[in-house]
Each structure stands twice: as structure tokens, then as C-alpha cells.
Design a protein around this motif. Structure first.
Motif, PDB file in Angstrom:
ATOM      1  N   GLY A   9       0.842  -1.194   0.000  1.00 62.81           N
ATOM      2  CA  GLY A   9       0.000   0.000   0.000  1.00 62.81           C
ATOM      3  C   GLY A   9       0.873   1.239   0.000  1.00 62.81           C
ATOM      4  N   THR A  10       0.247   2.395   0.010  1.00 59.23           N
ATOM      5  CA  THR A  10       1.019   3.640  -0.002  1.00 59.23           C
ATOM      6  C   THR A  10       1.605   3.952   1.364  1.00 59.23           C
ATOM      7  OG1 THR A  10      -1.014   4.885   0.369  1.00 59.23           O
ATOM      8  CG2 THR A  10      -0.266   4.671  -1.913  1.00 59.23           C
ATOM      9  N   TYR A  59      -1.309  -8.018  -6.557  1.00 50.89           N
ATOM     10  CA  TYR A  59      -1.488  -7.267  -7.792  1.00 50.89           C
ATOM     11  C   TYR A  59      -2.952  -6.826  -7.861  1.00 50.89           C
ATOM     12  CZ  TYR A  59      -0.710  -6.284 -12.784  1.00 50.89           C
ATOM     13  OH  TYR A  59      -0.569  -5.685 -14.010  1.00 50.89           O
ATOM     14  N   PRO A  60      -3.226  -5.596  -7.430  1.00 48.12           N
ATOM     15  CA  PRO A  60      -4.620  -5.146  -7.291  1.00 48.12           C
ATOM     16  C   PRO A  60      -5.257  -4.726  -8.622  1.00 48.12           C
ATOM     17  CG  PRO A  60      -3.138  -3.403  -6.605  1.00 48.12           C
ATOM     18  CD  PRO A  60      -2.281  -4.594  -6.957  1.00 48.12           C
ATOM     19  N   ASN A  62      -8.218  -4.067 -11.352  1.00 52.41           N
ATOM     20  CA  ASN A  62      -9.579  -3.553 -11.277  1.00 52.41           C
ATOM     21  C   ASN A  62     -10.544  -4.723 -11.414  1.00 52.41           C
ATOM     22  OD1 ASN A  62      -8.780  -0.819 -11.081  1.00 52.41           O
ATOM     23  ND2 ASN A  62      -8.512  -0.723 -13.297  1.00 52.41           N
ATOM     24  N   GLU A  69      -3.812   2.226 -11.839  1.00 51.99           N
ATOM     25  CA  GLU A  69      -2.652   2.918 -11.270  1.00 51.99           C
ATOM     26  C   GLU A  69      -2.026   2.149 -10.106  1.00 51.99           C
ATOM     27  OE1 GLU A  69      -1.975   7.173  -9.106  1.00 51.99           O
ATOM     28  OE2 GLU A  69      -3.304   7.157 -10.852  1.00 51.99           O
ATOM     29  N   ARG A  70      -2.852   1.621  -9.192  1.00 55.06           N
ATOM     30  CA  ARG A  70      -2.314   0.859  -8.052  1.00 55.06           C
ATOM     31  C   ARG A  70      -1.602  -0.413  -8.510  1.00 55.06           C
ATOM     32  NH1 ARG A  70      -5.836  -1.177  -4.141  1.00 55.06           N
ATOM     33  NH2 ARG A  70      -3.956  -1.734  -3.045  1.00 55.06           N
ATOM     34  N   SER A  73       1.731   0.486  -9.880  1.00 49.21           N
ATOM     35  CA  SER A  73       2.640   0.814  -8.775  1.00 49.21           C
ATOM     36  C   SER A  73       3.187  -0.467  -8.134  1.00 49.21           C
ATOM     37  CB  SER A  73       1.893   1.667  -7.748  1.00 49.21           C
ATOM     38  OG  SER A  73       2.675   1.878  -6.615  1.00 49.21           O
ATOM     39  N   CYS A  74       2.337  -1.462  -7.949  1.00 46.02           N
ATOM     40  CA  CYS A  74       2.779  -2.741  -7.373  1.00 46.02           C
ATOM     41  C   CYS A  74       3.707  -3.485  -8.327  1.00 46.02           C
ATOM     42  CB  CYS A  74       1.575  -3.605  -7.006  1.00 46.02           C
ATOM     43  SG  CYS A  74       0.672  -2.974  -5.579  1.00 46.02           S
ATOM     44  N   ASP A 121      -3.681  -5.092   6.849  1.00 47.97           N
ATOM     45  CA  ASP A 121      -2.755  -5.280   5.720  1.00 47.97           C
ATOM     46  C   ASP A 121      -2.002  -6.599   5.833  1.00 47.97           C
ATOM     47  OD1 ASP A 121      -3.376  -2.792   4.458  1.00 47.97           O
ATOM     48  OD2 ASP A 121      -2.217  -1.800   6.008  1.00 47.97           O
TER      49      ASP A 121
END
Length: 142
Positions: A9-10, A59-60, A62, A69-70, A73-74, A121
Motif C-alpha cells: 500500500g502507499t 497485484y490489485p 480492477n 494505477e495501483r 505501482s505494485c 494489511d
């Protein structure tokens, strides 16, 4: 050797590791993100401590299966881990609804909301890793 998973996560990274037989995922910790270097240092310490050979990165995607975007990033974080720890097999694992599943487990365990926030998490990382361990893909030897 064991598998480890990350729910990236961020602000935090949930971490889980398998047992020696590669059958059961266990929560390890939640890393509070400070800098990429410190995050990688802590992940490296955990890789060594748990003798990890496979890193499963959540790997999130959609809900429609696209990579937003997430997810990108991963993907980038997984590439950084692969470059930093070249001995690891890196696996991107579809984690859609893993946090929802983790939340349900924690609610069923009757954990108060304040405590759930501290471990959600890590529990999501457990769900990701357990799904990977239960899959035929984890049984392949390459």
C-alpha cells in the motif's frame, strides 16, 4: 524454502510467510512505509530470517481485470524487489477482494475496529499468500 507475500500500500506493507511445507500462510508483520530504501532493508531482513525463495506480490487489478494505477505501482515495486533480490522468484498475484476477505476474517474473530486497522494489511497478505499456496501454480517447479 518458503514463500512470502506482500500487500503493498502507499502507507503500509502487509507481510505474510508460508510454513516450511508451503501449505499454510501466517501473518508476519505490517511495515510502516518510510522510504523505499528502509522498506527494502526490512523486507531483506525478513527474506533472510524466513529463508524465502518466492515472493508473491499482491497485484490489485480492477474488477474488470484491467491494471490500474495501483496495479502499475505494485508492478514497479515488484521489479525493484526482483532487482534488489535476484535470487527470488517474483510472482504477481491477483489480489482482488483480498482486503475484503481479510476484513471478514477479522470481524468473524470479533476483533474491534481499532485492532483490525492495525492488522488488516498483514491479514490481506495472508489471504494473498494462502490463495497462491492453494493454487496449482505454486506447485510448479521451474
Amino acid at each position: 524454502m518458503r514463500s512470502m507475500s506482500l500487500d503493498v500500500g502507499t502507507r503500509t506493507i502487509g507481510v505474510a510467510a508460508s510454513d516450511l511445507l508451503g501449505m499454510i500462510a501466517n501473518g508476519v508483520e505490517t511495515i510502516r512505509r518510510t522510504s523505499e530504501e528502509r522498506d527494502l532493508q526490512r523486507i531483506g531482513e525478513l527474506i533472510a530470517a524466513y529463508e524465502v525463495d518466492t515472493m508473491v506480490v499482491g497485484y490489485p487489478k480492477n474488477m474488470n481485470g484491467s491494471a490500474g494505477e495501483r496495479a502499475q505501482s505494485c508492478e514497479a515495486f515488484a521489479r525493484v524487489i526482483g532487482a534488489r533480490f535476484p535470487q527470488l522468484k517474483i510472482v504477481l498475484w491477483d489480489e482482488r477482494l483480498s482486503t475484503v476477505a481479510a476484513e471478514k476474517v477479522l470481524i468473524d474473530a470479533d476483533l474491534r475496529r481499532s485492532k483490525r486497522k492495525k492488522v488488516i494489511d498483514m491479514m490481506a497478505a495472508v489471504v494473498i499468500l494462502q490463495n497462491y499456496l492453494d493454487s496449482p501454480q505454486s506447485k510448479r517447479t521451474e
